[in-house]
Design a protein around this motif. Structure first.
Motif, mmCIF file in Angstrom:
data_model
loop_
_atom_site.group_PDB
_atom_site.id
_atom_site.type_symbol
_atom_site.label_atom_id
_atom_site.label_comp_id
_atom_site.label_asym_id
_atom_site.label_seq_id
_atom_site.Cartn_x
_atom_site.Cartn_y
_atom_site.Cartn_z
ATOM 1 N N LEU A 1 21.166 38.448 25.782
ATOM 2 C CA LEU A 1 21.415 39.876 25.637
ATOM 3 C C LEU A 1 20.196 40.575 25.024
ATOM 4 N N ALA A 2 19.618 39.958 23.993
ATOM 5 C CA ALA A 2 18.444 40.551 23.324
ATOM 6 C C ALA A 2 17.287 40.658 24.302
ATOM 7 N N ASP A 3 17.033 39.582 25.051
ATOM 8 C CA ASP A 3 15.890 39.576 25.971
ATOM 9 C C ASP A 3 16.078 40.566 27.110
ATOM 10 N N ARG A 4 17.313 40.671 27.606
ATOM 11 C CA ARG A 4 17.522 41.500 28.798
ATOM 12 C C ARG A 4 17.740 42.959 28.470
ATOM 13 N N LEU A 5 18.380 43.251 27.328
ATOM 14 C CA LEU A 5 18.848 44.622 27.118
ATOM 15 C C LEU A 5 18.350 45.289 25.853
ATOM 16 N N LEU A 6 18.053 44.519 24.826
ATOM 17 C CA LEU A 6 17.741 45.159 23.544
ATOM 18 C C LEU A 6 16.244 45.283 23.289
ATOM 19 N N ALA A 7 15.479 44.279 23.678
ATOM 20 C CA ALA A 7 14.046 44.297 23.389
ATOM 21 C C ALA A 7 13.244 44.501 24.668
ATOM 22 N N ASN A 8 12.083 45.098 24.520
ATOM 23 C CA ASN A 8 11.102 45.154 25.599
ATOM 24 C C ASN A 8 10.086 44.048 25.321
ATOM 25 N N PRO A 9 10.162 42.930 26.064
ATOM 26 C CA PRO A 9 9.359 41.763 25.674
ATOM 27 C C PRO A 9 7.854 41.987 25.766
ATOM 28 N N VAL A 10 7.438 43.046 26.456
ATOM 29 C CA VAL A 10 5.997 43.317 26.541
ATOM 30 C C VAL A 10 5.444 43.706 25.167
ATOM 31 N N ILE A 11 6.211 44.477 24.422
ATOM 32 C CA ILE A 11 5.688 44.974 23.146
ATOM 33 C C ILE A 11 6.562 44.588 21.953
ATOM 34 N N GLU A 12 7.709 43.944 22.205
ATOM 35 C CA GLU A 12 8.630 43.697 21.095
ATOM 36 C C GLU A 12 9.024 42.228 20.978
ATOM 37 N N ASP A 13 9.262 41.812 19.745
ATOM 38 C CA ASP A 13 9.847 40.511 19.425
ATOM 39 C C ASP A 13 11.272 40.734 18.974
ATOM 40 N N SER A 14 12.142 39.738 19.179
ATOM 41 C CA SER A 14 13.473 39.865 18.598
ATOM 42 C C SER A 14 13.794 38.643 17.746
ATOM 43 N N GLU A 15 14.508 38.903 16.672
ATOM 44 C CA GLU A 15 14.874 37.843 15.738
ATOM 45 C C GLU A 15 16.394 37.823 15.666
ATOM 46 N N LEU A 16 17.003 36.646 15.773
ATOM 47 C CA LEU A 16 18.462 36.539 15.843
ATOM 48 C C LEU A 16 19.041 35.856 14.623
ATOM 49 N N GLU A 17 20.240 36.258 14.262
ATOM 50 C CA GLU A 17 21.055 35.489 13.327
ATOM 51 C C GLU A 17 22.453 35.442 13.915
ATOM 52 N N VAL A 18 23.025 34.241 14.005
ATOM 53 C CA VAL A 18 24.380 34.085 14.532
ATOM 54 C C VAL A 18 25.166 33.244 13.546
ATOM 55 N N SER A 19 26.337 33.728 13.147
ATOM 56 C CA SER A 19 27.153 32.955 12.203
ATOM 57 C C SER A 19 28.623 33.143 12.544
ATOM 58 N N LEU A 20 29.413 32.153 12.195
ATOM 59 C CA LEU A 20 30.854 32.224 12.454
ATOM 60 C C LEU A 20 31.449 33.371 11.652
ATOM 61 N N GLU A 21 32.279 34.187 12.304
ATOM 62 C CA GLU A 21 32.977 35.258 11.589
ATOM 63 C C GLU A 21 33.915 34.631 10.560
ATOM 64 N N PRO A 22 33.948 35.155 9.338
ATOM 65 C CA PRO A 22 34.800 34.559 8.303
ATOM 66 C C PRO A 22 36.265 34.449 8.707
ATOM 67 N N ASP A 23 36.771 35.470 9.427
ATOM 68 C CA ASP A 23 38.188 35.453 9.769
ATOM 69 C C ASP A 23 38.429 34.956 11.186
ATOM 70 N N SER A 24 37.430 34.275 11.765
ATOM 71 C CA SER A 24 37.599 33.715 13.106
ATOM 72 C C SER A 24 38.405 32.418 13.037
ATOM 73 N N GLY A 25 38.824 31.955 14.173
ATOM 74 C CA GLY A 25 39.557 30.686 14.181
ATOM 75 C C GLY A 25 40.611 30.701 15.253
ATOM 76 N N GLU A 26 41.522 29.779 15.179
ATOM 77 C CA GLU A 26 42.572 29.709 16.187
ATOM 78 C C GLU A 26 43.483 30.922 16.033
ATOM 79 N N PRO A 27 43.967 31.432 17.184
ATOM 80 C CA PRO A 27 44.816 32.628 17.123
ATOM 81 C C PRO A 27 46.194 32.312 16.523
#
Lengths: 89, 89
Positions: free
Chosen positions: A63-89
């Motif tokens: 998503l970052a590469d295709r839609l959020l950043a322009n790779p010609v002039i921009e870098d993107s840095e990601l952080e992904v973490s489990l949502e605290p209240d995520s889990g089985e429904p």
């Protein structure tokens, strides 16, 4: 499972950052003469549903590469973490 | 000593984020139907000279509150860390 993602999109080093330069020039007159090297960027936060953290990270990267950043002039840095209240429904 | 600072300025919860909403609406058509809750913000990175990390953090907080964020509608989140190549001259 639901993961929380943060993407920071920044201009690559060497690419001119007029907004950052303008802020930096204004700072001494405002009492901040101890600050330098101001660079600006954009941040995006969202939730992504995935089966595991690796899949979530790949989706966020795509998503970052295709839609959020322009790779010609921009870098993107990601952080992904489990949502605290995520889990089985 | 020199510290690296990162400030992320985000709209407070409940404040409308038209850019985030627009991105989120476009995502399913682009193959990202597993993403929701998109919120946008701005990021600022810079160096600050200070005698210790507490002083640096206070300076960054003051700068964020006075110049980077609009406290009526925005929150700011700080990260301050010692620059790797900082130290005695």
């Amino acid at each position: 499972m639901r993961f929380a993602a943060r993407v920071e999109v920044r201009l690559r080093p060497g690419i001119a950052d007029p907004e950052g330069t303008t802020i930096e020039r204004a700072l001494p007159a405002l009492g901040f003469d101890d600050v330098r090297g101001v660079r600006t960027g954009r941040s995006f936060r969202f939730q992504v549903d995935a089966t595991d953290v690796e899949t979530a990270r790949r989706r966020v990267q795509a998503l970052a590469d295709r839609l959020l950043a322009n790779p010609v002039i921009e870098d993107s840095e990601l952080e992904v973490s489990l949502e605290p209240d995520s889990g089985e429904p």
